[in-house]
Design an enzyme around this catalytic site. Sequence first.
Site, PDB file in Angstrom:
ATOM      1  N   TYR A  68     -10.866  15.988 -30.040  1.00  0.00           N
ATOM      2  CA  TYR A  68     -12.020  15.798 -29.169  1.00  0.00           C
ATOM      3  C   TYR A  68     -12.773  14.533 -29.575  1.00  0.00           C
ATOM      4  O   TYR A  68     -13.292  14.434 -30.686  1.00  0.00           O
ATOM      5  CB  TYR A  68     -12.969  16.997 -29.243  1.00  0.00           C
ATOM      6  N   ARG A 228     -11.417  16.922 -14.349  1.00  0.00           N
ATOM      7  CA  ARG A 228     -11.203  18.172 -13.610  1.00  0.00           C
ATOM      8  C   ARG A 228     -10.283  17.998 -12.404  1.00  0.00           C
ATOM      9  O   ARG A 228      -9.866  18.998 -11.802  1.00  0.00           O
ATOM     10  CB  ARG A 228     -12.559  18.759 -13.190  1.00  0.00           C
ATOM     11  N   GLY A 280     -19.248  25.706 -23.201  1.00  0.00           N
ATOM     12  CA  GLY A 280     -19.718  24.383 -23.578  1.00  0.00           C
ATOM     13  C   GLY A 280     -21.047  24.052 -22.942  1.00  0.00           C
ATOM     14  O   GLY A 280     -21.497  24.711 -22.002  1.00  0.00           O
ATOM     15  N   GLN A 286     -28.797  23.425 -21.004  1.00  0.00           N
ATOM     16  CA  GLN A 286     -27.568  24.132 -20.656  1.00  0.00           C
ATOM     17  C   GLN A 286     -27.189  25.141 -21.730  1.00  0.00           C
ATOM     18  O   GLN A 286     -26.741  26.251 -21.434  1.00  0.00           O
ATOM     19  CB  GLN A 286     -26.430  23.130 -20.450  1.00  0.00           C
TER      20      GLN A 286
END
Length: 328
Positions: A68, A228, A280, A286
């Site tokens: 990552y 995505r 996430g 969030q």
Amino acid sequence: MTDTASAGIDPSIRPVTIGTFPPQLPLAFGGSWFIAYSAPGEEDVRLRGAIDAAYESGVRHFDTAGGYGNGHSEEIYGAFIAGRRSEIFLASKANPAEATAAAMAAEIDASLRRLKTDYIDLYYIHWPKSGADMRPRMEALEAARRAGKIRAAGVSNFSVEQMRQVQEVGRIDAHQLGYNLLWRYAEDDLIPFCVAHGIAVVTYSSLAHGILTGKFGRKPDLAPGDQRHRILPFRADIWPHVHAGVERLKAIAAELDRPLMHLAIRWNLARPGITSVVVGARTRAQSEANAAALSGAIPSSVFERMTAISDEIVRHVPNEGNLFNHHP
């Protein structure tokens, strides 16, 4: 789990144990949001705020990977765990180019350096390599376990056959796999196998790459270059069925006056065999919203209605092996 962490959490949410770590909330912070960049900057500040908010909400399970952000994600966590290492259940993973024990051992050592720690609570083989013997990678994990470098060994995105192969040389403590209201093929054999063998099941893509927040319209309108585009439910012939189902799920969420993401997280946690759910976040807000999913009772009848809608959606999502149609 502290009294502060458990305050406001619905009593149906039970602490879970993975490996030898003390009981913790079944909600984990992580995911591959770190893939999109590999250099420090403003994004680091936002991500660190999201991580801090998860910790303040009682989350102790943090999930990352050497891949990552070219390792930068692990560096961010290395700064975060300083001074609180014993409190944190830290999971990372690697997918070296070579399927050898030496390559896997080198990845573990690199993760330890970036995380600035002398042990990692759970280390996964991130992906199996098609046609390759995965036993050398598991042998490296077991050697690292004996050396005290890791405390639990896991696999991710493995088939039952591949799990059986690595079990010949080591113990699988956890399997991280894609699972959500739109993608449930793990129910066929993977989850039952894990339950039968005492393997913790940790789910990723629990919000289906944002689809289960309900934020997408009849056309997803993803930006060019958005990762995505390669996610299966966004495929043009599949999306109309996904969107229609999500609209029905949103109606249920409206009845309860709760965000759909809360119901999606809680549905995952309520499913048989699921140990922990990884979600996430890019920002503090969030992250706080994710943690709030654990508060308040949700009737089992709601989950049953959601499952019925899910049953309709998944009929239109072909089993391509994983959500990414990725076969390394």
